[in-house]
Design a protein around this motif. Sequence first.
Motif, short mmCIF file in Angstrom:
data_model
loop_
_atom_site.label_atom_id
_atom_site.label_comp_id
_atom_site.label_asym_id
_atom_site.label_seq_id
_atom_site.Cartn_x
_atom_site.Cartn_y
_atom_site.Cartn_z
N VAL A 1 16.77 -9.78 3.86
CA VAL A 1 15.94 -8.76 3.21
C VAL A 1 16.86 -7.93 2.33
N THR A 2 16.62 -7.93 1.03
CA THR A 2 17.48 -7.21 0.09
C THR A 2 16.64 -6.29 -0.78
N ASP A 3 17.27 -5.21 -1.21
CA ASP A 3 16.63 -4.29 -2.15
C ASP A 3 17.69 -3.76 -3.10
N ALA B 1 0.82 -1.21 0.00
CA ALA B 1 0.00 0.00 0.00
C ALA B 1 0.85 1.25 0.00
N ALA B 2 2.08 1.15 0.51
CA ALA B 2 2.99 2.30 0.50
C ALA B 2 3.81 2.38 -0.77
N GLY B 3 3.58 1.44 -1.71
CA GLY B 3 4.27 1.52 -2.99
C GLY B 3 5.47 0.62 -3.14
N VAL B 4 5.69 -0.30 -2.18
CA VAL B 4 6.83 -1.21 -2.26
C VAL B 4 6.31 -2.64 -2.31
N VAL C 1 12.36 -8.76 10.17
CA VAL C 1 11.86 -8.58 8.80
C VAL C 1 11.01 -7.31 8.72
N GLN C 2 10.17 -7.08 9.71
CA GLN C 2 9.31 -5.89 9.70
C GLN C 2 10.14 -4.61 9.67
N GLU C 3 11.16 -4.54 10.52
CA GLU C 3 12.00 -3.34 10.57
C GLU C 3 12.78 -3.16 9.27
N ALA C 4 13.29 -4.27 8.71
CA ALA C 4 14.05 -4.18 7.47
C ALA C 4 13.16 -3.71 6.32
N VAL C 5 11.94 -4.23 6.23
CA VAL C 5 11.02 -3.79 5.18
C VAL C 5 10.63 -2.33 5.38
N THR C 6 10.42 -1.93 6.64
CA THR C 6 10.10 -0.53 6.92
C THR C 6 11.22 0.39 6.46
N ASN C 7 12.46 -0.03 6.68
CA ASN C 7 13.60 0.77 6.22
C ASN C 7 13.62 0.89 4.70
N VAL C 8 13.24 -0.18 4.02
CA VAL C 8 13.16 -0.11 2.56
C VAL C 8 12.11 0.92 2.14
N VAL C 9 10.94 0.86 2.79
CA VAL C 9 9.86 1.80 2.45
C VAL C 9 10.29 3.24 2.69
N GLY D 1 14.19 4.19 -1.48
CA GLY D 1 13.86 4.83 -2.74
C GLY D 1 13.66 3.85 -3.87
N THR D 2 13.06 2.70 -3.59
CA THR D 2 12.81 1.68 -4.59
C THR D 2 11.39 1.17 -4.43
N ASP D 3 10.88 0.46 -5.43
CA ASP D 3 9.50 -0.01 -5.38
C ASP D 3 9.41 -1.51 -5.16
N ARG D 4 10.53 -2.15 -4.80
CA ARG D 4 10.46 -3.58 -4.57
C ARG D 4 11.60 -4.03 -3.65
N CYS D 5 11.38 -5.15 -2.98
CA CYS D 5 12.43 -5.78 -2.18
C CYS D 5 12.11 -7.26 -2.06
N ARG D 6 13.09 -8.02 -1.58
CA ARG D 6 12.93 -9.47 -1.49
C ARG D 6 13.21 -9.91 -0.06
N VAL D 7 12.31 -10.77 0.48
CA VAL D 7 12.48 -11.37 1.80
C VAL D 7 12.69 -12.86 1.61
N ARG D 8 13.78 -13.38 2.13
CA ARG D 8 14.11 -14.80 1.97
C ARG D 8 14.14 -15.46 3.36
N LEU D 9 13.30 -16.48 3.53
CA LEU D 9 13.25 -17.26 4.76
C LEU D 9 13.84 -18.64 4.48
N ASP D 10 15.02 -18.91 5.04
CA ASP D 10 15.73 -20.16 4.76
C ASP D 10 15.70 -21.02 6.03
N TYR D 11 14.85 -22.05 6.01
CA TYR D 11 14.77 -22.98 7.14
C TYR D 11 15.74 -24.12 6.92
N ARG D 12 16.84 -24.09 7.68
CA ARG D 12 17.84 -25.16 7.61
C ARG D 12 17.73 -26.03 8.86
#
Length: 393
Positions: A338-340, A279-282, A307-315, A319-330
């Motif tokens: 969290v990358t952008d 909703a915020a454009g990301v 994850v919430q804080e990292a996504v908030t920092n992206v928003v 200054g980008t409209d997308r990011c990726r969250v990777r959950l790796d269960y080993r």
Amino acid sequence: MDLHRPLGPRARAAVDAVAAAVLTALPLLPLWDAMPQVPRQADVTPLAPVGFGPGSRPADAVMVVVAALAAPLARRRPVAVLSAVLGLAALSVGAAGSPAPWVAVAVVLYRVPGALPRRRAGQLLAFSLLVAALCLSGTLGWVWPHPGFGGPGAVVMACLFLATGWTAGWAVDERRRRRIEHEASRQREERLLIARELHDVVAHSLGVIAVQAGVANHVAAERPEQARLALASIEETSRTALNEMRALLGVLRTGGDDGERLPAPRLADLDGVVRRAAAAGVRVEVQLVGERAELPPGLELAGYRVVQEAVTNVVRHAGTDRCRVRLDYRPDALELTVTDEGRGGPPSGPGGGHGLAGMRERVAVHGGEFRAGRRRTGRGFEVSAVFPLAVAG
């Protein structure tokens, strides 16, 4: 009657008086007279090495009363009370026939470690031992030519009583100090935990609301439908934040006993973060690697907040409209990334906020590793957290 309710001042004074009287009266029981004694040889020396003396005398009963009166006062004025009781015990050497006077001194010494600094308390113990040794060993035999309780055995016994009373008081005070330190440490940890939760709730919600409000303001005239969607998202985000803050404030108000609590968010609840970021454009792409495992609630909450804080920092900052969250269960660890591809992460330095520091603290609590910085492969920012599952379990 509430057995867990703390005693009032009068009740504590009564308990102290009764306990002191009972302890001081123990040497007056027939048991002491039945114990073996070393025969007196008055014709050889005025102070023979006797054990327990010929029996109790009126001076011993007087010291029982003195102990009962002194014990309640020793809580507030230990030095003055100890000096008075020690002086009476010294004067009673020629009149008492049992160790009761020195038990009375030990009762007062019990209060000394908890009321005075350790060095001062140790000095008072040493002084009391010295007085007992001088009075009972025969050094002052010219003052009391026929003591009822004296000699080397009496010195050892009296010193044992004094040291036992002081040591018991020291042990009780040490336990009290440790309990206070533990409670203070627990309260600091709780305040830090609540501070982290408040920061995450406020930073995420207000960050998303600020972006959405800017979008709504920008497109209100030309695209009112999009503005209404942004306002609806603001309403949902603010309601969620208010509910979470109300729960946290309830914990603060009631100490966590009966306050209203919401279920702690888990990694399975990231859909709300994704929806609010969209909703915020990301647009957030969530990638799940491995099979989702059931983790302890504390680790689930920590992972969700990272994850919430990292996504908030992206928003707010990328200054980008997308990011990726990777959950790796080993099998041995959970890795969250969290990358952008934006212009960078949150500002650092004194004015950079507490987001990265809070994430690092959350990961450290669970024995994990945290890294945040520009991507090595190119433009953008990356946040990575590894939680070892062996430590978490």
